[in-house]
Every structure is written in structure tokens, then in C-alpha cells.
Write a protein that holds these residues in place. Sequence first.
Motif, mmCIF file in Angstrom:
data_model
loop_
_atom_site.group_PDB
_atom_site.id
_atom_site.type_symbol
_atom_site.label_atom_id
_atom_site.label_comp_id
_atom_site.label_asym_id
_atom_site.label_seq_id
_atom_site.Cartn_x
_atom_site.Cartn_y
_atom_site.Cartn_z
ATOM 1 N N ALA A 1 -26.020 -1.630 33.987
ATOM 2 C CA ALA A 1 -26.282 -2.857 33.233
ATOM 3 C C ALA A 1 -27.721 -3.320 33.430
ATOM 4 C CB ALA A 1 -25.306 -3.944 33.664
ATOM 5 N N ASN A 2 -28.229 -3.203 34.650
ATOM 6 C CA ASN A 2 -29.606 -3.617 34.917
ATOM 7 C C ASN A 2 -30.596 -2.793 34.111
ATOM 8 O OD1 ASN A 2 -28.856 -5.631 36.689
ATOM 9 N ND2 ASN A 2 -29.078 -4.361 38.527
ATOM 10 N N GLY A 3 -30.326 -1.491 33.969
ATOM 11 C CA GLY A 3 -31.191 -0.647 33.158
ATOM 12 C C GLY A 3 -31.202 -1.050 31.696
ATOM 13 N N LEU A 4 -30.046 -1.439 31.186
ATOM 14 C CA LEU A 4 -29.973 -1.877 29.788
ATOM 15 C C LEU A 4 -30.709 -3.196 29.570
ATOM 16 C CD1 LEU A 4 -26.351 -1.180 28.472
ATOM 17 C CD2 LEU A 4 -28.479 -0.194 27.642
ATOM 18 N N LYS A 5 -30.629 -4.087 30.537
ATOM 19 C CA LYS A 5 -31.282 -5.388 30.387
ATOM 20 C C LYS A 5 -32.783 -5.224 30.196
ATOM 21 C CE LYS A 5 -27.940 -8.123 33.036
ATOM 22 N NZ LYS A 5 -27.665 -8.848 34.305
ATOM 23 N N ARG A 6 -33.364 -4.246 30.880
ATOM 24 C CA ARG A 6 -34.808 -4.014 30.737
ATOM 25 C C ARG A 6 -35.158 -3.507 29.346
ATOM 26 N NH1 ARG A 6 -33.923 -1.897 35.990
ATOM 27 N NH2 ARG A 6 -33.814 0.218 35.135
ATOM 28 N N ASP A 7 -34.281 -2.674 28.777
ATOM 29 C CA ASP A 7 -34.594 -2.035 27.499
ATOM 30 C C ASP A 7 -34.113 -2.828 26.288
ATOM 31 O OD1 ASP A 7 -35.695 0.026 28.956
ATOM 32 O OD2 ASP A 7 -33.879 1.243 28.928
ATOM 33 N N PHE A 8 -33.164 -3.741 26.492
ATOM 34 C CA PHE A 8 -32.648 -4.579 25.396
ATOM 35 C C PHE A 8 -32.688 -6.036 25.851
ATOM 36 C CE2 PHE A 8 -30.825 -0.401 24.791
ATOM 37 C CZ PHE A 8 -30.892 -0.193 23.415
ATOM 38 N N PRO A 9 -33.896 -6.608 25.974
ATOM 39 C CA PRO A 9 -34.030 -7.957 26.563
ATOM 40 C C PRO A 9 -33.346 -9.060 25.766
ATOM 41 C CG PRO A 9 -36.112 -7.201 25.631
ATOM 42 C CD PRO A 9 -35.204 -6.027 25.623
ATOM 43 N N SER A 10 -33.145 -8.871 24.481
ATOM 44 C CA SER A 10 -32.514 -9.929 23.676
ATOM 45 C C SER A 10 -30.999 -9.806 23.619
ATOM 46 C CB SER A 10 -33.071 -9.899 22.244
ATOM 47 O OG SER A 10 -32.737 -8.677 21.595
ATOM 48 N N LEU A 11 -30.460 -8.772 24.215
ATOM 49 C CA LEU A 11 -29.023 -8.529 24.189
ATOM 50 C C LEU A 11 -28.354 -9.229 25.376
ATOM 51 C CD1 LEU A 11 -26.721 -6.753 22.817
ATOM 52 C CD2 LEU A 11 -27.198 -5.078 24.624
ATOM 53 N N GLY A 12 -27.314 -10.004 25.093
ATOM 54 C CA GLY A 12 -26.535 -10.590 26.174
ATOM 55 C C GLY A 12 -25.671 -9.524 26.827
ATOM 56 N N ILE A 13 -25.812 -9.329 28.127
ATOM 57 C CA ILE A 13 -25.066 -8.289 28.834
ATOM 58 C C ILE A 13 -24.208 -8.953 29.902
ATOM 59 C CG2 ILE A 13 -25.202 -6.181 30.211
ATOM 60 C CD1 ILE A 13 -27.860 -5.565 28.853
ATOM 61 N N TYR A 14 -22.894 -8.708 29.831
ATOM 62 C CA TYR A 14 -21.937 -9.396 30.689
ATOM 63 C C TYR A 14 -20.993 -8.370 31.323
ATOM 64 C CZ TYR A 14 -23.633 -13.113 27.634
ATOM 65 O OH TYR A 14 -24.431 -13.968 26.921
ATOM 66 N N PRO A 15 -21.390 -7.745 32.443
ATOM 67 C CA PRO A 15 -20.533 -6.734 33.077
ATOM 68 C C PRO A 15 -19.236 -7.346 33.610
ATOM 69 C CG PRO A 15 -22.792 -6.669 33.943
ATOM 70 C CD PRO A 15 -22.656 -7.925 33.172
ATOM 71 N N VAL A 16 -18.166 -6.583 33.505
ATOM 72 C CA VAL A 16 -16.870 -6.986 34.044
ATOM 73 C C VAL A 16 -16.366 -5.856 34.942
ATOM 74 C CG1 VAL A 16 -14.464 -7.557 33.517
ATOM 75 C CG2 VAL A 16 -16.300 -8.418 32.042
ATOM 76 N N ALA A 17 -16.237 -6.125 36.233
ATOM 77 C CA ALA A 17 -15.694 -5.143 37.177
ATOM 78 C C ALA A 17 -14.178 -5.281 37.167
ATOM 79 C CB ALA A 17 -16.252 -5.368 38.572
ATOM 80 N N ALA A 18 -13.511 -4.342 36.510
ATOM 81 C CA ALA A 18 -12.058 -4.422 36.368
ATOM 82 C C ALA A 18 -11.499 -3.053 36.045
ATOM 83 C CB ALA A 18 -11.686 -5.414 35.258
ATOM 84 N N ASP A 19 -10.212 -2.905 36.288
ATOM 85 C CA ASP A 19 -9.477 -1.720 35.861
ATOM 86 C C ASP A 19 -9.146 -1.905 34.388
ATOM 87 O OD1 ASP A 19 -7.666 0.277 35.314
ATOM 88 O OD2 ASP A 19 -6.282 -0.210 36.938
ATOM 89 N N PHE A 20 -9.827 -1.160 33.527
ATOM 90 C CA PHE A 20 -9.654 -1.382 32.087
ATOM 91 C C PHE A 20 -8.281 -0.959 31.579
ATOM 92 C CE2 PHE A 20 -11.327 2.963 32.267
ATOM 93 C CZ PHE A 20 -10.512 3.635 31.365
ATOM 94 N N THR A 21 -7.474 -0.298 32.412
ATOM 95 C CA THR A 21 -6.129 0.094 31.993
ATOM 96 C C THR A 21 -5.131 -1.046 32.163
ATOM 97 O OG1 THR A 21 -5.481 0.956 34.170
ATOM 98 C CG2 THR A 21 -6.599 2.474 32.663
#
Length: 324
Positions: free
Chosen positions: A123-143
Motif C-alpha cells: 500500500a505504501n508503494g501505491l501511495k507514492r505512485d498514485f498520490p490522489s488515490l485514497g488507499i485504505y488497507p484492511v488486514a482481514a481474512d477475506f474469506t
Amino acid sequence: MNVHASALAEAHLPDEQTTAFAREAIEDLSQQPKKLSPKYFYDATGSELFEAITRLPEYYPTRTELSILRERGSEIAKIIPEHAALVEFGAGATTKVRLLLNQCKFAAYVPVDISGDFLKAQANGLKRDFPSLGIYPVAADFTTPFELPKAVASMPKVGFFPGSTIGNFEPHEAQAFLKSARQILGAGAQMIIGADLEKEERLLHAAYNDAAGVTARFNLNVLVRINRELGGNFDLSAFTHRAIYNHARHRIEMHLISRKSQTVRLLGTSFSFRPGESIHTENSYKYSLERFAALAQGAGWRVRESWTDAAKMFSVHALEAAES
């Protein structure tokens, strides 16, 4: 209280995720045949090993899916709403999602993954390359059910589930996941999902038994995790990786095979192994376009578009939630 519950109660495990891992591992290893859930491959090391697998010459799914996303990105962009939130179930490396983010006008990205450290780094890497994009990581079992961040509540939702991970579920589990994803994403949801296609057995065998042994290390990593996180005493050299194709069930099966007669302990519980006995760690179902469409329909989705590569090795589908 049964012996397994007693062992867990006395273990003083550090958090809920580790306790859930312990509970599932003990229950699954107590079954006949023995098994372990593939979701526990993915600690930081497992995630890195899987990314290494995707770069192997034998492993066709990742490069084939990437080619479809590159070639069909403009078509995908036309059928999903602008300023939507892209929710990636089981987010790994960002290579594929970057293709969508470059082609489509998303307002937010919600990566969901059980491996919190790996998730944060990506997520941190994406924030640098897409500064206008809201990035909201969720640590969860997606199942299992989870809540989306409040910041994306009013946005249209598009799910993203690449990499043929849908094939790791039993068909009834795949339908349950797709139903759950539809509920999490809400009314009017769409989803972009990858599914591996049926093909010659020799290609499948090579993809899951690579010459460099990376898939073997990935498979064995679940035992490494049990030893490190749950105090197990698995001898890794006493198990070997094996992947076979089950024609009747249209799936690759991954196993860890005991090389000898042995006993392993985990949180006060002993597990005996015969020579040649298997721990079944993962399935990877292969679909026809028709069988995948039927699977999606049974979970309340309609296939709006499907794309394949020229050799019909892999497929990407655009789903839309069917009206209730």
C-alpha cells in the motif's frame, strides 16, 4: 472441554489470528486424510515465495492474466463506473491492480489481505505512485465477512479477485465466497475476477512442480509457520512436495508427503504419520467458461463480459450483481 480446546486454552497465544490458526491446524491435522488450509501459506515469506512463483517460466497464469488485463484494460474501463472504490480480495503484489488503476478512474483502493505487514508495504508503494488515490488497507481474512472503511461507503464498489485464487476453493466454497463478496460490496456491485482454464495435463504439472523448487518451498512454508508461530516440531526434511492433476474433479492438488513414519507435536497434541501419508494443502480448480458462468450465477452474479488469451489458457470475467 475437549483435548484440543484444552491445549488452546493453555497455550496463551498472542492474538486472535494466531488462535484461529492453531484451532484450524489442530482440527485439520486430526482429520483423515490430513489437510491444512492454503490461506496459511501467506505470511510475509509465503507472500514473497508466491510472487517468485509468478515469475517462473513454467507458471503461465500470472503473465497470461497480465496480458489480458493490458490488452483489455480499455474495455474494462468502459463498463465500470468512474470514481468507484476498487476492493481487492486477497491483495498481493500490486502489479495487476496497477494496470486497472492506470486504465480506470477509481477514487479509492481497498486492499484486503491476511498478511498485514506485506499489505502495508504494498500500500505504501501505491501511495507514492498514485498520490490522489485514497488507499485504505484492511488486514482481514477475506474469506470471512469484514467491514469496508467508512471512507468508501458512498462510492460504487468494484471487487477485484485476480490470480485464479477462486480455483483454490471447493466449488461450494467458491459460491459462498462470491455470495459474501456481493454482500460486502453492496447493491449495484461489479467484480473483475480471474479464473484458470482447463488445459493439457503436462502444462499443469510443470506449472505446479517447477524445476527450481520454488513451489515446493512455498508448500513447505505452512509447516515453517506452524513451527514458528504455534511451537510445532515439524522436520521439514521429512516431508516432500507433490502436485498432481485430478481429472475427475478438474483440479491440481498440492500435498506434503511424509517421507517416513514419524510423530509431530503441536500445542500438546501429537499427530502420527505413516510413510507416504499426505497433508493435502491446496486445490486449484480449472474451469471452462460455461462452468465458471454457472458458478457465478449460483452466487447471484451475472457474467457481463469474459476475455481470454489467444491460446485460451486463462480467463478474466466482468461480473455484475444480479437483481435480488
